[in-house]
Design a protein around this motif. Structure first.
Motif, PDB file in Angstrom:
ATOM      1  N   ARG A  35       0.260  -1.272  -0.041  1.00 47.73           N
ATOM      2  CA  ARG A  35      -0.213  -0.238  -0.356  1.00 47.73           C
ATOM      3  C   ARG A  35       0.514   1.060   0.085  1.00 47.73           C
ATOM      4  NH1 ARG A  35      -4.930  -2.004  -0.360  1.00 47.73           N
ATOM      5  NH2 ARG A  35      -5.674  -2.663   0.951  1.00 47.73           N
ATOM      6  N   GLU A  37       2.674   5.014  -1.451  1.00 50.73           N
ATOM      7  CA  GLU A  37       1.952   5.830  -2.443  1.00 50.73           C
ATOM      8  C   GLU A  37       2.879   5.744  -2.950  1.00 50.73           C
ATOM      9  OE1 GLU A  37      -0.482   8.774  -1.236  1.00 50.73           O
ATOM     10  OE2 GLU A  37      -1.619   7.852  -0.243  1.00 50.73           O
ATOM     11  N   TYR A  89      -7.622  -1.077 -13.229  1.00 46.55           N
ATOM     12  CA  TYR A  89      -7.247   0.407 -12.594  1.00 46.55           C
ATOM     13  C   TYR A  89      -6.592   0.781 -13.617  1.00 46.55           C
ATOM     14  CZ  TYR A  89      -7.870  -0.461  -8.317  1.00 46.55           C
ATOM     15  OH  TYR A  89      -8.867  -1.331  -6.591  1.00 46.55           O
ATOM     16  N   ARG A 156      -0.809  15.689 -12.763  1.00 46.91           N
ATOM     17  CA  ARG A 156      -1.491  15.356 -11.591  1.00 46.91           C
ATOM     18  C   ARG A 156      -2.511  15.968 -12.071  1.00 46.91           C
ATOM     19  NH1 ARG A 156      -0.801  20.157  -8.920  1.00 46.91           N
ATOM     20  NH2 ARG A 156      -2.945  20.802 -10.097  1.00 46.91           N
ATOM     21  N   SER A 159      -4.536  12.640 -14.142  1.00 48.24           N
ATOM     22  CA  SER A 159      -5.207  11.964 -12.717  1.00 48.24           C
ATOM     23  C   SER A 159      -6.242  11.917 -12.435  1.00 48.24           C
ATOM     24  CB  SER A 159      -3.407  11.792 -12.186  1.00 48.24           C
ATOM     25  OG  SER A 159      -3.695  10.137 -11.077  1.00 48.24           O
ATOM     26  N   GLU A 160      -6.296  13.343 -12.028  1.00 47.54           N
ATOM     27  CA  GLU A 160      -7.373  13.486 -11.344  1.00 47.54           C
ATOM     28  C   GLU A 160      -9.003  13.191 -12.400  1.00 47.54           C
ATOM     29  OE1 GLU A 160      -7.231  17.623 -10.472  1.00 47.54           O
ATOM     30  OE2 GLU A 160      -5.771  17.232  -9.017  1.00 47.54           O
ATOM     31  N   TYR A 163      -9.248  10.038 -12.687  1.00 47.31           N
ATOM     32  CA  TYR A 163      -9.776   9.184 -11.676  1.00 47.31           C
ATOM     33  C   TYR A 163     -12.149   9.595 -11.418  1.00 47.31           C
ATOM     34  CZ  TYR A 163     -11.228   9.076  -6.268  1.00 47.31           C
ATOM     35  OH  TYR A 163     -11.961   8.787  -5.713  1.00 47.31           O
ATOM     36  N   CYS A 164     -11.462  10.894 -11.620  1.00 42.50           N
ATOM     37  CA  CYS A 164     -13.198  10.955 -12.144  1.00 42.50           C
ATOM     38  C   CYS A 164     -14.236  10.148 -13.183  1.00 42.50           C
ATOM     39  CB  CYS A 164     -13.217  12.628 -12.357  1.00 42.50           C
ATOM     40  SG  CYS A 164     -14.709  12.856 -13.286  1.00 42.50           S
ATOM     41  N   LYS A 168     -11.331   5.337 -10.009  1.00 42.56           N
ATOM     42  CA  LYS A 168     -10.841   4.542  -9.084  1.00 42.56           C
ATOM     43  C   LYS A 168      -9.008   5.652  -9.521  1.00 42.56           C
ATOM     44  CE  LYS A 168     -11.992  -0.512  -9.701  1.00 42.56           C
ATOM     45  NZ  LYS A 168     -11.649  -1.776 -10.534  1.00 42.56           N
ATOM     46  N   LYS A 169      -8.646   5.354  -8.048  1.00 41.00           N
ATOM     47  CA  LYS A 169      -7.116   6.074  -8.415  1.00 41.00           C
ATOM     48  C   LYS A 169      -6.464   5.733  -9.099  1.00 41.00           C
ATOM     49  CE  LYS A 169      -6.810   6.892  -3.190  1.00 41.00           C
ATOM     50  NZ  LYS A 169      -5.769   7.369  -2.582  1.00 41.00           N
ATOM     51  N   VAL A 170      -5.908   6.322 -10.003  1.00 40.43           N
ATOM     52  CA  VAL A 170      -4.341   6.220 -10.711  1.00 40.43           C
ATOM     53  C   VAL A 170      -3.063   5.185 -10.401  1.00 40.43           C
ATOM     54  CG1 VAL A 170      -3.388   7.016 -13.096  1.00 40.43           C
ATOM     55  CG2 VAL A 170      -6.116   7.634 -12.737  1.00 40.43           C
TER      56      VAL A 170
END
Length: 189
Positions: A35, A37, A89, A156, A159-160, A163-164, A168-170
């Motif tokens: 996990r 980051e 993902y 960034r 990536s946002e 995610y939208c 899910k997180k990228v």
């Protein structure tokens, strides 16, 4: 007897061509369960870093959803619960290996081109209704007319948006991140 494929850095190509491969898929599970980051993989040249990142991309990326068979017979294949993560993902994979310019202006231009191609790859997400008109205009600007001042925010912001789109997180894979800095040092800029 299998052939040793020297210099093959694409995980899928390596397995599809049936060349010799030392199974490193245990790394996928260990990395995921840690996990972390941020993970920095530092090893000597020609140690398999790019191949490992290609493996991570092939396992997790939505672009490879439904391609579980590639992992058949490898360590992760037997873990049915973990295999459910395959292809689920959004993954951004970038390499700065080719940013070997003689001056800052051209290095920045090359980085901008890499990022613009990345935005082009994900153009399809604009069809989603989760983006405002301003976000769509921003994306199109980044894709077509990215300015030097936009470069630091490009990853960034994409990536946002992913995610939208996916909810899910990228996962971001950055290979040869140090090449531009090394070339700048060598060329004196």
């Amino acid at each position: 007897m299998r052939t040793v494929g020297i210099g093959i850095q694409d995980f899928g190509k390596l397995l599809e061509e049936g060349v010799f491969y030392v199974d490193k898929t245990k790394f996928l599970k260990e990395w995921w369960e840690s996990r972390d980051e941020v993970t920095l993989i530092t090893r000597p040249r020609r140690f398999g870093k790019t191949l490992t990142m290609s493996m991570v991309e092939r396992f997790f990326s939505v672009h490879y959803a439904g391609k579980k068979e590639l992992f058949k017979g490898l360590y992760v294949w037997d873990d049915k619960e973990f295999m459910k993560l395959q292809g689920n993902y959004p993954v951004i994979s970038l390499s700065f290996a080719d940013v070997k310019e003689r001056d800052c202006k051209n290095a920045v231009r090359q980085i901008r081109k890499i990022l613009q191609k990345l935005y082009e790859k994900y153009h399809f997400i604009l069809e989603s209704d989760c983006f405002t008109e301003n976000k769509v205009k921003f994306f199109e600007k980044m894709e077509n007319d990215m300015q030097d001042s936009d470069i630091s925010d490009a990853l960034r912001d994409l990536s946002e948006m992913l995610y939208c789109y996916y909810g899910k997180k990228v996962i971001i894979l950055l290979d040869e991140y140090d090449t531009p800095a090394q070339e700048a040092y060598i060329c004196g800029y």
